[in-house]
Design a protein around this motif. Structure first.
Motif: not given
Length: 841
Positions: A564-570, A788-799
Motif C-alpha cells: 500500500m502506497v499511502l496518500d500522505v500528501g507531499q 496542488n503542491n508548491r513544488y509543481g510535482h510531478p514535473d511535466r518532463e517526468v510525466i
C-alpha cells in the motif's frame, strides 16, 4: 406481540439498508414475501374456532399484521423519497443551469462542468443563515450555512454548506465570537466537494457530510456582512448553547485541565478539550462509553433528581412531570447526541406510562424511538454510536434477565453485574471491530470494575460538584480536590494497563461473513438463555470467543502479498505485507512540516501523519507489529511520521542509511527509538534479507569509506534505494534518489529491472532519467505526491518520460492510496479513489 414487533423491526432495518444502498426492487419483494411466510408459519396462533373465548384476539392479531405490512410499504415510500431528495443539490443545479442554458452540446458541457465542480470551483459570493453552533478553534472557524443566494441569485431551494474560515487576524476572529445560530452571513468563498477517504480505513468526510444533506464545503476568502436575526427556535437553541458553555466554564474553574475535560465529556458530552491520548486510551481499553453520554448517564441524572424530589412535599405524578420536562432540556444541553436522544425519549415514554398508569414494555419503547430517530435521519443507521446504543440496549433488555440466573454465584447483584458486562461486551465487540478495527482483551474486566465505580462515584460526583460550585466554589474545594486526585490515580492505573503490549489487539475490519456469524451466535446465545440451557450458553460463549481469536489470525492464512502506497500528501509512506503475514515492512513515514503560528492561531489538535494516516491504516489491516521500519533518509517528509507511531505500535527494528543524523529532529527521534529498546541498524549497498516469498536488496548508497558519513550537503546522495521481490513481482523503492544515484545503480546492477517503479523524489525533474527508465522497463509507475503542491510535482518532463516508457502512472494526489495485491504470477493495482482495477500479468 413482542416477537412480531421484533420481526417487524428486522424487516424494517433490512428494507432501509436496501434503500440507502440503492438496491434493486426485487429485494423489497423478498422482504415483503418473508412477512407473509412468517404469517403462514405462525398461523396456529391466529386461528381459533368461532366459539373460542380468544376469537377477538385473533382478529386483533390479523389487524396488527396487516397494519405492520402497510407500515412497511409506507416506510419504503417515505425513505425512498427522503434519499432521493437528499441526493439532489440545488447548488449543482444552479451552476449547470446558469452556465449552460441551451446550446446543442449542453449535455457534454454540463458533464465537463460537473467534473470541475467535483474538484474545485471558482470564487462565489454566498449569502444565507447559519444553522449550527459556530466552532472557533485557533484560527479556524467552522459552521453550517443554509445558502439562499449565490452571487445575488436565489437558489431554487436553500441548501446547507459546510463553511471553514481560516481567519488571518485576531480582529477577524473576534467578529465570530458573538455570532450565533440563526444569524445571516455573507462572504466570498471557494466552493469544493468534500474529500472522500483517501486511504482504506480512513474517515470518509464526503460521505459524512452527504449523510447530513451537505454536498459542498466552502473555504472563506473574504468575509462580508454578519447580521443577527435569530428566530424563536434559534434563540432557544442558542440559549442552550450558552448554558452549556457556562457549565463548561464552571468545570474549568473547579478542576484542573485534564479533570475538567473529562467532567465536561461525562456531563454535557463536550469532548473538544479532552486530551487526545486520554480519549484514545479510553477507546482502546473499551471504556469510552463512560465518557459518551448514554442511558447510564441519563439514568443517573433522573435517579438522583428523583431521590431529591421525593423528599419534597410533592405527589408522585408531579415528580414524573418534572422529570419529563427535565429530559428535553438535558438533551439540548448535551448537544443532541444520538445516545442521549435515544435514552431521553425512552425515559419520557416510560414516565408517560407511569403518569397515566399504563402497561408498558421497554422493548416496544425502544422500537418506537428507533423508528422515530431514523425517520429524522435514516443515515444514523450507519453511525457507530447509533448501532452501539440500540444494539446494547436491546441485548440488555432481552438477554440479561434470562442470563444472570444461569451464572455461578450467590450474590444476585454480582450475577447481574457480570451478565450486564458480558452481554454489553459481546454485543458491542462486532460493532467496535467493524468501525474501529481493534478491541481490548481487558475490556470485560475493566468494565466490571469501572462501570459501578463511575456510576456510584465519578458521574454523580461530576454533576453534583459542578452544580454546587455555582453557589460556592470555596465550599467544595476539598471534595473537588479529593475527586480530582482519585481520578488522576485511577488514570495512572489505566495508563499502566494501556502500555501493556497485549492491552489492545488490532483486528482489522471484519468481513461480512464474520459479522453474520457473530450475529447468529449472539441470537443463539439469547435463545439458549431464554430456554435456561446453561451448558449451551457456555458453548456459545466459547464459540464466540474462538471467533474473536480467529479474526486477527486470518492474515496469517492469506497467501497474497499486499503493498500500500499511502496518500500522505507531499511525502512517502509504503506498507508492505509479505504473504502469510511473515513480515510487515514500513518504508518511510511521511510527515508534513508545521509553519509558525501565533498562540491564538494554534488549533487544539494538529494533523500528524503517523498518528492520523499510517496508524489508522495499520489498525484497519489488523497489523499489531511492524517488523522493519526503513527510513530512506532523514528529511521530515520521510521521517516525520515517527512521532505518531513510536509508542503506539510495536516496531521490531529501524533501518537507516549510512549517514549520521543531519538535523536536530533526526537526532532527537533516533535517540528516542533507541531509548525504547528498538534496534537501529545502518544499511548500505548489497545488504539483503528475505525468505521464499519475499526478498529485499539494498541498491544504494554504498558504504562510505571510514564508516558512516559525518556530514553531507545533499542528504539525497545517501538515500536508501531497495529492490524488492514478492513471488514473481519486482519493485524498486527509490525514496528521493537523484540522477547521479540512478547512474551509479545502473553501473553496479546491469541486470536491474522492475515491474513496479516508485517514481523518485515525488516526480521531481532531478530524478527518473531516460536511461534509468530505459533499463528498468517498469510496467507500472507510482508517485507519492501532495495535491496542488508548491513544488509543481510531478514535473511535466517526468510525466512525459513515463508516458513514453509505456508505464501507466498512478498518483496519490489523483488516486489516493494505491494498493498492489500480489499473487503467484500476477498482481493487480487498486487505487482507493478509482473503482477500476488494472490487472497486469
Amino acid at each position: 406481540m413482542l416477537e412480531l414487533a421484533t420481526y417487524f423491526i428486522v424487516l424494517f432495518t433490512l428494507q432501509l439498508m436496501v434503500i440507502l444502498q440503492g438496491g434493486s426492487s426485487w429485494w423489497f419483494n423478498l422482504i415483503w414475501a418473508s412477512f407473509f411466510v412468517a404469517l403462514f408459519l405462525g398461523r396456529d396462533k391466529l386461528y381459533y374456532p368461532p366459539d373460542h373465548p380468544h376469537v377477538k384476539l385473533r382478529r386483533q392479531n390479523i389487524r396488527l399484521w396487516l397494519g405492520l405490512f402497510i407500515l412497511l410499504i409506507f416506510f419504503n415510500l417515505y425513505f425512498s423519497i427522503y434519499v432521493a431528495t437528499q441526493h439532489q443539490s440545488a447548488i449543482t443545479s444552479f451552476f449547470t443551469g446558469q452556465v449552460f442554458k441551451g446550446g446543442s452540446a449542453w449535455e457534454e458541457k454540463r458533464l465537463d462542468h460537473m467534473a470541475h465542480i467535483n474538484q474545485r470551483h471558482e470564487h462565489v459570493t454566498l449569502k444565507g443563515t447559519i444553522r449550527s453552533a459556530v466552532d472557533i478553534d485557533g484560527n479556524r472557524v467552522r459552521f453550517d450555512l443554509k445558502v439562499e443566494t449565490i452571487n445575488g441569485s436565489p437558489l431554487s431551494q436553500a441548501e446547507k454548506v459546510a463553511v471553514t474560515h481560516f481567519v488571518r487576524t485576531l480582529k477577524e476572529r473576534e467578529r465570530y465570537i458573538e455570532v450565533q445560530r440563526g444569524d445571516e452571513w455573507e462572504g466570498v468563498v471557494e466552493l469544493t466537494r468534500a474529500q472522500p477517504a483517501r486511504n482504506p480505513g480512513a474517515f470518509d468526510y464526503r460521505r459524512y457530510l452527504q449523510q447530513r444533506g451537505i454536498h459542498y464545503t466552502a473555504y472563506v476568502r473574504d468575509l462580508g456582512n454578519i447580521r443577527s436575526r435569530p428566530g424563536v427556535v434559534d434563540q432557544l437553541l442558542n440559549r442552550a448553547d450558552q448554558y452549556r458553555l457556562k457549565w463548561i466554564g464552571q468545570t474549568e474553574a473547579l478542576f484542573g485541565e485534564q479533570t475538567a475535560s473529562i467532567v465536561q465529556a461525562m456531563t454535557v458530552g463536550y469532548r473538544d478539550e479532552l486530551d487526545r491520548q486520554v480519549l484514545e486510551m479510553y477507546q482502546q481499553l473499551g471504556i469510552v462509553h463512560l465518557l459518551a453520554i448514554s442511558g447510564l448517564h441519563v439514568g443517573i441524572v433522573l435517579g438522583c433528581l428523583y431521590l431529591l424530589l421525593s423528599r419534597l412535599p410533592l405527589t408522585r405524578e408531579t415528580i414524573y412531570l418534572i422529570l419529563f420536562l427535565v429530559i428535553p432540556v438535558y438533551i439540548m444541553l448535551s448537544g443532541w447526541q444520538v445516545s442521549v436522544v435515544r435514552a431521553g425519549l425512552m425515559a419520557m415514554a416510560v414516565l408517560i406510562c407511569f403518569f397515566f398508569r399504563l402497561r408498558h414494555h421497554s422493548l416496544v419503547g425502544l422500537y418506537v424511538v428507533y423508528i422515530l430517530i431514523l425517520m429524522v435521519n435514516p443515515y444514523y443507521l450507519y453511525h457507530a454510536g447509533f448501532q452501539l446504543s440500540f444494539a446494547t440496549t436491546f441485548a440488555l433488555i432481552t438477554v440479561v434477565p434470562k442470563l444472570y440466573p444461569l451464572l455461578p454465584g450467590k450474590s444476585e447483584r454480582l450475577q447481574q453485574a457480570v451478565a450486564v458486562a458480558v452481554v454489553a461486551q459481546a454485543v458491542s465487540l462486532p460493532v467496535v471491530m467493524y468501525h474501529f478495527y481493534s478491541f481490548s482483551p481487558l475490556a470485560l474486566l475493566i468494565n466490571l470494575i469501572l462501570v459501578p465505580l463511575y456510576s456510584v462515584v465519578y458521574i454523580p460526583g461530576a454533576f453534583g460538584l459542578t452544580l454546587v460550585s455555582f453557589f460556592s466554589l470555596d465550599l467544595i474545594r476539598l471534595p473537588a480536590w479529593a475527586y480530582e486526585e482519585s481520578l488522576n490515580l485511577l488514570h495512572r492505573g489505566l495508563e499502566w494497563l494501556y502500555r501493556l503490549p497485549w492491552a489492545t489487539v488490532n483486528t482489522g475490519q471484519p468481513g461480512w461473513w464474520w459479522l453474520i456469524l457473530a450475529f447468529v451466535l449472539l441470537v443463539i446465545l439469547g435463545r439458549c438463555a431464554e430456554l435456561r440451557q446453561k451448558g449451551a450458553v457456555g458453548l456459545v460463549l466459547a464459540c464466540f470467543s474462538c471467533l474473536l481469536v480467529l479474526q486477527p489470525l486470518l492474515p496469517y492464512l492469506d497467501r497474497q502479498g499486499y503493498v500500500m502506497v499511502l496518500d500522505v500528501g507531499q511525502g512517502d509512506a509504503i506498507v508492505i505485507e509479505a504473504p502469510y503475514r511473515r513480515e510487515v515492512v514500513l518504508i518511510d513515514l511521511g510527515g508534513q512540516l508545521a509553519f509558525y503560528q501565533e498562540e491564538w492561531q494554534r488549533p487544539s489538535r494538529t494533523f500528524e501523519t503517523g498518528r492520523d494516516v499510517i496508524l489508522p491504516y495499520l489498525r484497519y489491516r489488523g497489523i499489531n507489529q511492524v517488523d522493519k521500519v526503513i527510513v530512506s533518509h532523514g528529511h521530515y517528509d520521510h521521517f516525520g511520521g515517527i512521532q505518531g507511531l513510536l509508542g503506539h505500535i510495536s516496531i521490531g527494528m529501524v533501518l537507516y542509511p549510512p549517514v549520521m543524523p543531519q538535523s536536530d529532529f533526526e537526532r532527537l527521534w533516533l535517540t528516542r527509538i533507541q531509548e525504547k529498546g528498538i534496534p537501529l541498524y545502518h544499511v548500505s549497498k548489497q545488504d539483503h534479507w528475505g525468505n521464499n516469498e519475499i526478498q529485499f536488496l539494498v541498491l544504494h548508497p554504498p558504504l562510505p569509506q571510514g564508516g558512516l558519513a559525518k556530514q553531507t550537503h545533499n542528504l539525497h546522495d545517501y538515500n536508501l534505494v531497495l529492490w524488492n521481490k514478492i513471488y514473481d513481482t519486482t519493485f524498486i523503492w527509490t525514496g528521493d534518489v537523484e540522477e547521479p544515484g540512478e547512474y551509479q545503480m545502473l553501473d553496479a546492477f546491469p541486470w536491474l529491472q522492475a515491474d513496479v517503479l516508485k517514481v523518485a523524489h515525488h516526480g521531481s525533474h532531478t530524478s527518473t532519467s531516460e536511461p534509468w527508465l530505459a533499463q528498468i522497463k517498469p510496467q507500472v509507475s507510482v508517485v507519492s505526491v501532495g495535491g496542488n503542491n508548491r513544488y509543481g510535482h510531478p514535473d511535466r518532463e517526468v510525466i512525459r518520460r513515463l508516458a513514453e516508457s509505456g508505464a501507466p502512472l498512478f498518483r496519490t494526489d489523483h488516486h489516493g492510496g494505491i494498493l498492489i495485491v500480489i499473487r503467484p504470477g500476477q498482481y493487480s493495482v487498486v487505487p482507493t479513489l478509482q473503482a477500476d482495477r488494472e490487472q497486469v500479468q
